[in-house]
Design a protein around this motif. Sequence first.
Motif, PDB file in Angstrom:
ATOM      1  N   SER A 175       1.221  -0.997   0.198  1.00  0.00           N
ATOM      2  CA  SER A 175      -0.086  -0.030   0.268  1.00  0.00           C
ATOM      3  C   SER A 175       1.419   1.173  -0.019  1.00  0.00           C
ATOM      4  CB  SER A 175      -1.211   0.337   1.106  1.00  0.00           C
ATOM      5  OG  SER A 175      -1.907   1.601   1.547  1.00  0.00           O
ATOM      6  N   ALA A 176       0.152   2.932  -0.602  1.00  0.00           N
ATOM      7  CA  ALA A 176       0.961   3.600  -0.822  1.00  0.00           C
ATOM      8  C   ALA A 176       1.465   3.964   0.791  1.00  0.00           C
ATOM      9  CB  ALA A 176       0.196   4.021  -1.855  1.00  0.00           C
ATOM     10  N   GLY A 177       0.661   3.559   1.255  1.00  0.00           N
ATOM     11  CA  GLY A 177       0.669   4.031   2.697  1.00  0.00           C
ATOM     12  C   GLY A 177       2.033   3.554   3.716  1.00  0.00           C
ATOM     13  N   HIS A 178       2.331   1.964   3.577  1.00  0.00           N
ATOM     14  CA  HIS A 178       3.005   1.268   4.003  1.00  0.00           C
ATOM     15  C   HIS A 178       4.561   1.692   4.399  1.00  0.00           C
ATOM     16  CE1 HIS A 178       4.432  -2.717   5.434  1.00  0.00           C
ATOM     17  NE2 HIS A 178       3.943  -2.851   5.578  1.00  0.00           N
ATOM     18  N   PRO A 179       5.038   1.883   5.294  1.00  0.00           N
ATOM     19  CA  PRO A 179       6.306   2.174   5.590  1.00  0.00           C
ATOM     20  C   PRO A 179       7.234   1.230   4.712  1.00  0.00           C
ATOM     21  CG  PRO A 179       5.397   1.416   7.989  1.00  0.00           C
ATOM     22  CD  PRO A 179       4.109   0.940   6.550  1.00  0.00           C
ATOM     23  N   LEU A 180       7.380   0.399   4.359  1.00  0.00           N
ATOM     24  CA  LEU A 180       8.111   0.093   3.121  1.00  0.00           C
ATOM     25  C   LEU A 180       8.178   0.649   1.684  1.00  0.00           C
ATOM     26  CD1 LEU A 180       7.922  -4.019   3.422  1.00  0.00           C
ATOM     27  CD2 LEU A 180       9.638  -2.485   3.867  1.00  0.00           C
ATOM     28  N   ALA A 181       6.737   1.189   1.803  1.00  0.00           N
ATOM     29  CA  ALA A 181       6.234   2.255   0.219  1.00  0.00           C
ATOM     30  C   ALA A 181       7.630   3.625   0.522  1.00  0.00           C
ATOM     31  CB  ALA A 181       5.151   2.297  -0.033  1.00  0.00           C
ATOM     32  N   LEU A 182       7.097   3.836   2.526  1.00  0.00           N
ATOM     33  CA  LEU A 182       7.521   5.852   2.540  1.00  0.00           C
ATOM     34  C   LEU A 182       9.742   5.329   1.755  1.00  0.00           C
ATOM     35  CD1 LEU A 182       5.129   6.506   4.939  1.00  0.00           C
ATOM     36  CD2 LEU A 182       5.017   6.838   2.737  1.00  0.00           C
ATOM     37  N   ARG A 183       9.708   4.006   2.530  1.00  0.00           N
ATOM     38  CA  ARG A 183      11.461   4.009   1.735  1.00  0.00           C
ATOM     39  C   ARG A 183      11.939   3.718   0.483  1.00  0.00           C
ATOM     40  NH1 ARG A 183      13.927  -0.867   5.448  1.00  0.00           N
ATOM     41  NH2 ARG A 183      15.582   0.643   3.806  1.00  0.00           N
ATOM     42  N   GLN A 184      10.788   3.847  -0.353  1.00  0.00           N
ATOM     43  CA  GLN A 184      11.180   3.854  -1.989  1.00  0.00           C
ATOM     44  C   GLN A 184      12.343   4.432  -2.168  1.00  0.00           C
ATOM     45  OE1 GLN A 184       9.977   0.731  -2.825  1.00  0.00           O
ATOM     46  NE2 GLN A 184       8.314   1.506  -3.488  1.00  0.00           N
ATOM     47  N   SER A 185      11.922   5.897  -1.739  1.00  0.00           N
ATOM     48  CA  SER A 185      13.284   6.654  -1.923  1.00  0.00           C
ATOM     49  C   SER A 185      15.002   6.302  -1.482  1.00  0.00           C
ATOM     50  CB  SER A 185      12.454   7.936  -2.323  1.00  0.00           C
ATOM     51  OG  SER A 185      12.880   8.453  -0.773  1.00  0.00           O
ATOM     52  N   GLY A 186      14.882   5.267  -0.617  1.00  0.00           N
ATOM     53  CA  GLY A 186      15.803   5.484   0.008  1.00  0.00           C
ATOM     54  C   GLY A 186      16.673   4.231  -0.552  1.00  0.00           C
ATOM     55  N   GLY A 187      16.346   4.449  -1.915  1.00  0.00           N
ATOM     56  CA  GLY A 187      17.366   2.537  -2.317  1.00  0.00           C
ATOM     57  C   GLY A 187      17.220   1.865  -2.083  1.00  0.00           C
ATOM     58  N   SER A 188      17.530   0.588  -2.205  1.00  0.00           N
ATOM     59  CA  SER A 188      16.937  -0.765  -2.696  1.00  0.00           C
ATOM     60  C   SER A 188      16.149  -1.383  -1.407  1.00  0.00           C
ATOM     61  CB  SER A 188      17.364  -1.755  -3.220  1.00  0.00           C
ATOM     62  OG  SER A 188      17.760  -3.324  -3.782  1.00  0.00           O
ATOM     63  N   ILE A 189      15.242  -2.295  -0.966  1.00  0.00           N
ATOM     64  CA  ILE A 189      14.708  -2.887  -0.517  1.00  0.00           C
ATOM     65  C   ILE A 189      15.380  -4.136   0.230  1.00  0.00           C
ATOM     66  CG2 ILE A 189      12.694  -3.558   1.280  1.00  0.00           C
ATOM     67  CD1 ILE A 189      11.749  -1.167  -0.317  1.00  0.00           C
ATOM     68  N   GLY A 190      15.780  -5.028   1.068  1.00  0.00           N
ATOM     69  CA  GLY A 190      17.038  -5.905   1.061  1.00  0.00           C
ATOM     70  C   GLY A 190      16.015  -7.040   1.759  1.00  0.00           C
ATOM     71  N   LEU A 191      16.422  -8.295   1.939  1.00  0.00           N
ATOM     72  CA  LEU A 191      15.313  -8.988   2.523  1.00  0.00           C
ATOM     73  C   LEU A 191      15.268  -9.379   4.006  1.00  0.00           C
ATOM     74  CD1 LEU A 191      16.692 -12.249   0.036  1.00  0.00           C
ATOM     75  CD2 LEU A 191      14.606 -11.695   0.603  1.00  0.00           C
ATOM     76  N   ALA A 192      15.797  -8.334   4.271  1.00  0.00           N
ATOM     77  CA  ALA A 192      16.002  -8.312   5.819  1.00  0.00           C
ATOM     78  C   ALA A 192      14.882  -7.234   6.024  1.00  0.00           C
ATOM     79  CB  ALA A 192      16.928  -8.120   6.412  1.00  0.00           C
ATOM     80  N   ASP A 193      14.542  -6.226   5.478  1.00  0.00           N
ATOM     81  CA  ASP A 193      13.836  -5.374   6.073  1.00  0.00           C
ATOM     82  C   ASP A 193      12.919  -6.065   4.924  1.00  0.00           C
ATOM     83  OD1 ASP A 193      15.695  -3.463   5.554  1.00  0.00           O
ATOM     84  OD2 ASP A 193      15.894  -3.455   3.405  1.00  0.00           O
ATOM     85  N   LEU A 194      11.956  -6.730   4.582  1.00  0.00           N
ATOM     86  CA  LEU A 194      11.303  -7.690   4.089  1.00  0.00           C
ATOM     87  C   LEU A 194      10.559  -8.130   5.315  1.00  0.00           C
ATOM     88  CD1 LEU A 194      11.466  -8.568   0.829  1.00  0.00           C
ATOM     89  CD2 LEU A 194      10.319  -6.482   0.967  1.00  0.00           C
ATOM     90  N   ALA A 195      11.178  -8.916   5.642  1.00  0.00           N
ATOM     91  CA  ALA A 195      11.080  -9.911   6.159  1.00  0.00           C
ATOM     92  C   ALA A 195      11.059  -8.612   8.344  1.00  0.00           C
ATOM     93  CB  ALA A 195      12.564 -10.237   7.152  1.00  0.00           C
ATOM     94  N   ASP A 196      11.264  -7.976   7.894  1.00  0.00           N
ATOM     95  CA  ASP A 196      11.451  -7.502   9.624  1.00  0.00           C
ATOM     96  C   ASP A 196       9.007  -6.528   9.146  1.00  0.00           C
ATOM     97  OD1 ASP A 196      13.073  -7.091  10.442  1.00  0.00           O
ATOM     98  OD2 ASP A 196      13.321  -5.434   9.665  1.00  0.00           O
ATOM     99  N   HIS A 197       8.413  -7.718   7.825  1.00  0.00           N
ATOM    100  CA  HIS A 197       6.867  -6.345   7.842  1.00  0.00           C
ATOM    101  C   HIS A 197       6.051  -7.494   7.927  1.00  0.00           C
ATOM    102  CE1 HIS A 197       7.295  -2.043   7.830  1.00  0.00           C
ATOM    103  NE2 HIS A 197       8.592  -2.509   8.000  1.00  0.00           N
ATOM    104  N   LEU A 198       4.959  -7.895   8.443  1.00  0.00           N
ATOM    105  CA  LEU A 198       3.869  -9.059   7.845  1.00  0.00           C
ATOM    106  C   LEU A 198       3.724  -8.799   6.276  1.00  0.00           C
ATOM    107  CD1 LEU A 198       1.976 -10.150   9.621  1.00  0.00           C
ATOM    108  CD2 LEU A 198       0.291  -8.643   9.181  1.00  0.00           C
ATOM    109  N   GLN A 199       3.621  -9.915   5.720  1.00  0.00           N
ATOM    110  CA  GLN A 199       4.126 -11.028   4.572  1.00  0.00           C
ATOM    111  C   GLN A 199       2.687 -11.301   4.517  1.00  0.00           C
ATOM    112  OE1 GLN A 199       6.285 -13.492   3.350  1.00  0.00           O
ATOM    113  NE2 GLN A 199       5.688 -13.499   0.964  1.00  0.00           N
ATOM    114  N   ILE A 200       1.506 -11.384   3.468  1.00  0.00           N
ATOM    115  CA  ILE A 200       0.329 -11.416   2.992  1.00  0.00           C
ATOM    116  C   ILE A 200       0.864 -12.972   2.252  1.00  0.00           C
ATOM    117  CG2 ILE A 200      -2.555 -10.915   2.816  1.00  0.00           C
ATOM    118  CD1 ILE A 200      -0.826  -9.220   4.946  1.00  0.00           C
ATOM    119  N   VAL A 201      -0.363 -14.070   2.615  1.00  0.00           N
ATOM    120  CA  VAL A 201       0.228 -15.208   1.838  1.00  0.00           C
ATOM    121  C   VAL A 201      -0.833 -15.629   1.493  1.00  0.00           C
ATOM    122  CG1 VAL A 201       2.928 -15.521   2.134  1.00  0.00           C
ATOM    123  CG2 VAL A 201       1.212 -16.208   3.687  1.00  0.00           C
ATOM    124  N   LEU A 202      -1.144 -16.474   0.701  1.00  0.00           N
ATOM    125  CA  LEU A 202      -2.109 -17.161   0.688  1.00  0.00           C
ATOM    126  C   LEU A 202      -2.122 -18.817   1.335  1.00  0.00           C
ATOM    127  CD1 LEU A 202      -3.567 -17.559  -3.506  1.00  0.00           C
ATOM    128  CD2 LEU A 202      -4.377 -16.080  -1.284  1.00  0.00           C
TER     129      LEU A 202
END
Length: 302
Positions: A175-202
């Motif tokens: 979502s555009a308002g999610h913390p990961l979206a707000l980090r978009q201008s700060g460089g590439s997001i790594g796996l560790a960054d993704l692991a810090d946030h909830l992942q929606i899975v089937l």
Amino acid sequence: MLDMLTLDQLRVFVSVAESGSFRAGAARLSRVQSAVSHAIANLEAELGLTLFDRTGHRPVLTAEGQALLSNARDILLRIDALKARARGLGEGIELELSLTVDTLFPIDAVGAALAAMRAAYPTVSIRLAVEPLGGPMTSLIEKRSALAIVVGEDFRDPRIAFEAISSVDQVAVVSAGHPLALRQSGGSIGLADLADHLQIVLSDPTPVTGDRMFGVLSPQTCRVTGQDAKHAMILAGLGWGRLPHWQVARDLAEGRLVRLATGALGRDSQLAAEAYLAHRIDEPFGPAAAAFSQALKRQLGA
């Protein structure tokens, strides 16, 4: 006396009513006018009603005739459907086409192909299910479906024949308002960054996947049972996840969702998966299934 009514009398009644005269009705039925007039007279005698007012230049339906016309049409329609069904059974046409579609696959293409199939085989009923992960394969193995659309290479069985029909692009979004979206201008997001946030899975509704985890990178997960729920949770800002591009194209264009700025989830956060039309080897296509297959390939340009 009503037991003496015949389908031929009803067909003559409807033909005269729709064509506007006994002469036109006779021409429509390829009969002489006297035979048509005789059939209507017999029908009126059986019913004990006058169906046409014959005092004018052309016969006009009486109130009773108008009231019974819809019943006659309905009876003839049902008889024609019965005859078509019987003819289909004699020709090996399926009574029902059962289909399970992977939740990643664009359902509008399936709908258009089913409509084309029904145009060719209007007596065939449809049973459609949309399931994630191992659902489509399980439906074939358990003989709940005659056909399945499977996305990806993770589910195979020697009893099942596969035919590639298209590919499905999946995009890692948030979502555009999610913390990961707000980090978009700060460089590439790594796996560790993704692991810090909830992942929606089937969640897989079947035991096929067992303990395997498809594309799960975060220890924090929200498991949902359907693609629409996954889409809604990501839009709500609950977490991030992969969604098919056909489902999120408008959200991306209008800024509600953004692609995750990471090279860890495919180029431009996008991966392609092959889509297959599958069926049991011991149950080849019937006429309706073949018509659906051909129509689906036309829809997809395959």
